[in-house]
Design a protein around this motif. Structure first.
Motif, PDB file in Angstrom:
ATOM      1  N   ARG A 191      13.526  -5.512  -1.422  1.00 39.60           N
ATOM      2  CA  ARG A 191      14.822  -4.964  -1.873  1.00 39.60           C
ATOM      3  C   ARG A 191      15.623  -4.514  -0.659  1.00 39.60           C
ATOM      4  NH1 ARG A 191      11.954  -1.803  -5.211  1.00 39.60           N
ATOM      5  NH2 ARG A 191      12.668   0.054  -4.096  1.00 39.60           N
ATOM      6  N   ASP A 227       5.897 -12.041   4.349  1.00 42.45           N
ATOM      7  CA  ASP A 227       6.617 -11.126   5.225  1.00 42.45           C
ATOM      8  C   ASP A 227       7.703 -10.330   4.526  1.00 42.45           C
ATOM      9  OD1 ASP A 227       5.097 -12.039   7.335  1.00 42.45           O
ATOM     10  OD2 ASP A 227       6.484 -13.651   7.772  1.00 42.45           O
ATOM     11  N   GLY A 228       8.280 -10.889   3.469  1.00 41.69           N
ATOM     12  CA  GLY A 228       9.380 -10.194   2.822  1.00 41.69           C
ATOM     13  C   GLY A 228      10.662 -10.299   3.624  1.00 41.69           C
ATOM     14  N   ASN A 229      11.523  -9.325   3.457  1.00 41.49           N
ATOM     15  CA  ASN A 229      12.820  -9.356   4.135  1.00 41.49           C
ATOM     16  C   ASN A 229      12.658  -9.313   5.645  1.00 41.49           C
ATOM     17  OD1 ASN A 229      14.620  -9.375   1.936  1.00 41.49           O
ATOM     18  ND2 ASN A 229      14.271  -7.195   1.582  1.00 41.49           N
ATOM     19  N   PRO A 230      13.630  -9.879   6.363  1.00 45.38           N
ATOM     20  CA  PRO A 230      13.635  -9.654   7.816  1.00 45.38           C
ATOM     21  C   PRO A 230      13.863  -8.171   8.084  1.00 45.38           C
ATOM     22  CG  PRO A 230      15.673 -10.727   7.108  1.00 45.38           C
ATOM     23  CD  PRO A 230      14.767 -10.690   5.916  1.00 45.38           C
ATOM     24  N   VAL A 231      13.340  -7.677   9.206  1.00 41.79           N
ATOM     25  CA  VAL A 231      13.414  -6.236   9.472  1.00 41.79           C
ATOM     26  C   VAL A 231      14.268  -5.954  10.704  1.00 41.79           C
ATOM     27  CG1 VAL A 231      11.153  -5.830   8.446  1.00 41.79           C
ATOM     28  CG2 VAL A 231      11.326  -6.226  10.891  1.00 41.79           C
ATOM     29  N   GLN A 273       7.060  -4.794   7.515  1.00 44.13           N
ATOM     30  CA  GLN A 273       8.212  -4.113   6.925  1.00 44.13           C
ATOM     31  C   GLN A 273       8.462  -2.736   7.545  1.00 44.13           C
ATOM     32  OE1 GLN A 273      10.668  -5.183   4.857  1.00 44.13           O
ATOM     33  NE2 GLN A 273       9.754  -7.176   5.279  1.00 44.13           N
ATOM     34  N   LEU A 274       8.440  -2.713   8.883  1.00 46.10           N
ATOM     35  CA  LEU A 274       8.911  -1.500   9.557  1.00 46.10           C
ATOM     36  C   LEU A 274      10.328  -1.211   9.083  1.00 46.10           C
ATOM     37  CD1 LEU A 274       7.692  -2.111  13.216  1.00 46.10           C
ATOM     38  CD2 LEU A 274       7.000  -0.239  11.712  1.00 46.10           C
ATOM     39  N   SER A 280       6.827 -10.718  11.328  1.00 51.45           N
ATOM     40  CA  SER A 280       6.555  -9.292  11.285  1.00 51.45           C
ATOM     41  C   SER A 280       7.117  -8.572  12.498  1.00 51.45           C
ATOM     42  CB  SER A 280       5.062  -9.036  11.175  1.00 51.45           C
ATOM     43  OG  SER A 280       4.413  -9.587  12.275  1.00 51.45           O
ATOM     44  N   ASN A 281       7.300  -9.257  13.576  1.00 50.03           N
ATOM     45  CA  ASN A 281       7.861  -8.610  14.747  1.00 50.03           C
ATOM     46  C   ASN A 281       9.344  -8.930  14.847  1.00 50.03           C
ATOM     47  OD1 ASN A 281       8.655  -7.707  17.250  1.00 50.03           O
ATOM     48  ND2 ASN A 281       6.626  -8.063  18.135  1.00 50.03           N
ATOM     49  N   LEU A 329       2.165  -5.881  14.206  1.00 49.14           N
ATOM     50  CA  LEU A 329       2.886  -4.656  13.880  1.00 49.14           C
ATOM     51  C   LEU A 329       2.754  -4.361  12.395  1.00 49.14           C
ATOM     52  CD1 LEU A 329       6.193  -5.347  15.842  1.00 49.14           C
ATOM     53  CD2 LEU A 329       4.281  -3.897  16.547  1.00 49.14           C
ATOM     54  N   SER A 336      11.358  -0.069   6.338  1.00 48.16           N
ATOM     55  CA  SER A 336      11.586  -0.157   4.889  1.00 48.16           C
ATOM     56  C   SER A 336      10.951   1.062   4.223  1.00 48.16           C
ATOM     57  CB  SER A 336      10.969  -1.452   4.347  1.00 48.16           C
ATOM     58  OG  SER A 336      10.493  -1.261   3.032  1.00 48.16           O
ATOM     59  N   HIS A 337      11.730   1.715   3.400  1.00 45.12           N
ATOM     60  CA  HIS A 337      11.278   2.983   2.802  1.00 45.12           C
ATOM     61  C   HIS A 337       9.919   2.857   2.112  1.00 45.12           C
ATOM     62  CE1 HIS A 337      14.651   5.608   3.532  1.00 45.12           C
ATOM     63  NE2 HIS A 337      15.489   4.671   3.129  1.00 45.12           N
ATOM     64  N   SER A 338       9.880   2.066   1.053  1.00 39.16           N
ATOM     65  CA  SER A 338       8.674   2.098   0.212  1.00 39.16           C
ATOM     66  C   SER A 338       7.452   1.587   0.966  1.00 39.16           C
ATOM     67  CB  SER A 338       8.888   1.285  -1.065  1.00 39.16           C
ATOM     68  OG  SER A 338       9.076  -0.069  -0.763  1.00 39.16           O
ATOM     69  N   ASP A 339       7.651   0.585   1.808  1.00 42.43           N
ATOM     70  CA  ASP A 339       6.510   0.054   2.560  1.00 42.43           C
ATOM     71  C   ASP A 339       5.967   1.104   3.531  1.00 42.43           C
ATOM     72  OD1 ASP A 339       6.511  -3.136   2.054  1.00 42.43           O
ATOM     73  OD2 ASP A 339       8.526  -2.322   2.007  1.00 42.43           O
ATOM     74  N   GLU A 393      15.151  -0.984   1.467  1.00 47.40           N
ATOM     75  CA  GLU A 393      14.505  -0.081   0.508  1.00 47.40           C
ATOM     76  C   GLU A 393      13.037  -0.448   0.340  1.00 47.40           C
ATOM     77  OE1 GLU A 393      17.046  -0.592  -2.838  1.00 47.40           O
ATOM     78  OE2 GLU A 393      18.646   0.618  -1.982  1.00 47.40           O
ATOM     79  N   SER A 394      12.751  -1.718   0.406  1.00 48.52           N
ATOM     80  CA  SER A 394      11.366  -2.177   0.364  1.00 48.52           C
ATOM     81  C   SER A 394      11.324  -3.552   1.006  1.00 48.52           C
ATOM     82  CB  SER A 394      10.857  -2.245  -1.083  1.00 48.52           C
ATOM     83  OG  SER A 394      11.358  -3.397  -1.719  1.00 48.52           O
ATOM     84  N   GLY A 395      10.146  -4.155   0.980  1.00 47.69           N
ATOM     85  CA  GLY A 395      10.024  -5.482   1.572  1.00 47.69           C
ATOM     86  C   GLY A 395      10.779  -6.546   0.811  1.00 47.69           C
ATOM     87  N   ARG A 410     -34.457 -29.823 -21.290  1.00 46.96           N
ATOM     88  CA  ARG A 410     -33.377 -28.991 -21.834  1.00 46.96           C
ATOM     89  C   ARG A 410     -32.072 -29.431 -21.175  1.00 46.96           C
ATOM     90  NH1 ARG A 410     -35.792 -22.867 -21.967  1.00 46.96           N
ATOM     91  NH2 ARG A 410     -37.511 -23.238 -23.404  1.00 46.96           N
TER      92      ARG A 410
END
Lengths: 186, 465
Positions: free
Chosen positions: A164, A109-113, B149-150, A60-61, B146, B152-155, A160-162, A14
């Motif tokens: 925005r 990571d998104g935006n710097p914090v 997104q410390l 992240s830090n 950590l 940050s609102h929505s996160d 506002e977010s990671g 087969r």
């Protein structure tokens, strides 16, 4: 001497399922094989460096130890920031574009914090890639290591977010939360 | 020749038998899972309990909810500058345990002060999102991960509501808790997870659906009426008949099923609420007051709906005050004072309603918020912080006390990452685990609700009996 027909191998009895499975395996192998032709590209960076920017989770830090910006990293994204030939709206777009470029290179990571000084430090090279999207000696950075608008007031970064970040300039009156403030997005 | 004990198996027989075994095992495993769920909520009781999450959206500046007094007031006033509240108007509290410092509450929360004094309210100090317990040295050296997104609102909202900050989560801890304890709710006719503030992450579970209602009760279809002779009534009946018909496609069937369920749940809840006893407790006519009033009414109907466990979600926005935190001429007034006054009066009325209903010790209300705010003023207001103080109210609360540890209130001090953003000394996991344990989750099943709880030292903070 043997007589009669030779017994075929079971797989050859087969062949269709066998070859279907083989083709499926080949497609899967092709799909998941690591490719080197994808990844964000940083303006004015050698491709090899841009490729390496895609993978690690690095920022992240907000208080990670300062690292000297790599000498090879020369970004011109902030060249027109606070230039007399442009206006505050253009300045905010420049800062917004810098953040977008940063996110492209640190997609996990998104935006710097942090506050202005921490965000400025990250954008001037205090990240694991030593990616200085703003030259550390840029004229818009004050003695407190904050990124300032064309009137010398530190920008206000509102996370506002990671992905925005609202950026506020105090405007010509140098006073936040007054009528002449300029905000991106408006 | 003796026949082999192993029967001859053709491939067809083998596949067939395997499928039968798999189907049989499915039922068996399902039964095991059900048994496990029931066992998880030990002991099996017939009591009623409800958790009410009051989410303060935007980041409450609790540095002005609990204010240091006495010798520590001067340092507070200096650090907070234009945000500092005058010491004269503060509402004193006397916690049962003390670290030597004295504290008072914001002048706008006299009801909360009363609940605290009478033992129905407790405060939880400096709670926040953490991946692991974190010290300032670890923060500075980046030696522990950590929460991403410390600030940050929505996160941070999602991380507070999921309690899983270190990885993407598709469920909230309230939803996972509902999945686990829903075994109590035999034959319940509507979901145990009810939101007064629309969809939210906190209540998203794998098994139990969120059910959103309004401050007026169930959401019904526009024009819904039982008057079959009216035009609306004819249309409403036609819509229900259409949804009840067998649908040809999967999507059609799913849509019809969800729509039918929503209609029938709405009708049922509207009917049950219409027969609910009228509460004599007066609620303030505010957003929080109206939401909590409906929660109280829903609790009063729980037995009619066969609900022995309920989780409610209530929300108040506007806490991201920045420059409008205080009135420039009166520091005890302004946006923040108004919001605190609203939750204080609303929570107090709600507690009184649970007393009226005879379920005060079976209902626990707790606050949560995106993050705390910076201790140091930015000249206008406060910015996004990290650790924050929370409020817990109910008859089961071991009140008149502050749990956790109020940080050293010094900018650039041992608890500060900069600007007075306190490193949390209590994790959201520990806070949630204490509430979940009171709700009936056994210690061995806490990790089902809070996967990271094993990383933290105090799965029960002790503020509930």
């Amino acid at each position: 001497m043997t007589s009669g027909r030779a017994v075929p191998h079971p797989l050859l009895k087969r062949p269709l399922p066998f070859f279907t499975a083989l083709v499926a395996l080949a497609i899967l192998a092709w799909y998941f094989w690591p490719r080197s032709d994808v990844g964000p590209v940083v303006p004015n960076r050698p491709e090899s460096q841009a490729l390496s920017a895609a993978s690690p989770s690095t920022t992240s830090n907000p208080n990670s130890k300062p690292s000297p910006p790599a000498s090879a990293e020369v970004s011109h994204l902030a060249d027109t920031l606070n230039s007399p030939s442009t206006d505050i709206h253009a300045d905010l777009r420049v800062v917004g574009d810098i953040l977008t470029t940063f996110r492209t290179n640190f997609p996990h990571d998104g935006n710097p914090v942090g506050d202005n000084a921490e965000i400025t430090a990250t954008l001037t090279g205090r990240n694991q890639l030593h990616l200085a999207l703003i030259p550390p000696g840029h004229a818009a950075i004050n003695a407190q290591h904050e990124l300032c608008d064309r009137w010398g007031t530190p920008f206000f970064f509102h996370a506002e977010s990671g992905t925005r970040m609202a950026i506020r300039s105090a405007g010509p009156d140098k006073k936040m939360w007054t009528a002449d403030d300029v905000v991106l997005p408006p | 020749m003796k026949k082999s004990a192993v029967p001859d198996l053709s491939r067809r027989h083998f596949i067939g038998a395997t499928c039968c075994a798999a189907v049989g095992a499915t039922g068996f495993l399902s039964s095991l899972a059900s048994l496990r769920l029931i066992g998880a909520v030990a002991p099996a009781t017939t009591d009623y309990k409800a958790l009410v999450c009051l989410f303060l959206q935007g980041g409450n500046d609790a540095n002005n909810l609990i204010v240091p007094t006495g010798n520590d007031y001067a340092a507070y006033a200096a650090a907070r500058s234009n945000l500092a509240l005058p010491q004269t108007g503060l509402l004193p509290i006397a916690p049962k345990t003390s670290d030597g410092r004295t504290f008072a509450l914001h002048p706008a929360v006299p009801e909360l002060q009363g609940l605290f004094a009478s033992g129905q309210a407790a405060l939880l100090a400096n709670a926040g999102t953490l991946v692991f317990p974190t010290t300032l040295a670890q923060y500075k050296s980046a030696s522990v991960p950590l929460p991403p997104q410390l600030f940050s609102h929505s996160d941070q909202q999602v991380q507070w509501q999921s309690s899983v900050p270190d990885k993407p989560s598709t469920t909230g801890w309230g939803g996972r808790l509902a999945d686990l304890v829903n075994a109590f709710n035999t034959n319940n006719q509507i979901s145990m997870s009810i939101s007064l503030a629309g969809t939210n992450f906190f209540q998203v579970g794998n098994l139990v659906d969120e059910y959103a209602v309004t401050t007026n009760g169930a959401v019904t279809m526009a024009g819904a009426t039982s008057n079959a002779t009216s035009l609306d009534g004819v249309r409403y009946k036609a819509q229900k008949d259409l949804f009840a018909q067998s649908q040809p496609g999967l999507f059609d069937a799913a849509f019809a099923g969800i729509s039918s369920g929503a209609i029938s749940h709405g009708e049922l809840l509207a009917s049950v609420l219409a027969g609910a006893p009228t509460l004599t407790t007066a609620f303030p006519s505010t957003s929080v007051g109206n939401q909590l009033k409906m929660v109280a009414r829903l609790i009063s109907t729980a037995s009619n709906l066969n609900l022995k466990r309920q989780i409610f979600f209530v929300q108040l926005g506007g806490w991201d005050t920045h420059a409008s935190q205080l009135d420039s001429t009166d520091p005890t007034a302004g946006t923040h004072a108004g919001l605190l006054a609203q939750i204080s009066a609303g929570i107090n009325a709600f507690y009184n309603a649970t007393v009226e209903l005879g379920v005060a010790s079976q209902v626990t209300t707790f606050t949560a918020s995106d993050f705390g705010r910076t201790y140091r003023s930015n000249g206008d207001g406060s910015d996004h912080g990290w650790g924050n103080h929370q409020i817990v109210v109910g008859g089961a609360v071991k009140g008149t006390d502050i749990y956790g540890k109020i940080p050293t209130l010094t900018v650039n001090g041992p608890d500060d990452t900069g600007q007075g953003r306190w490193i949390p000394t209590t994790s959201v996991d520990e806070y949630a685990a204490t509430l979940a344990t009171w709700f009936g989750v056994s210690g061995t099943d806490l990790q089902t609700v809070l996967p990271n709880i094993g990383r933290f030292a105090h799965p029960n903070l002790g503020f509930l009996s």
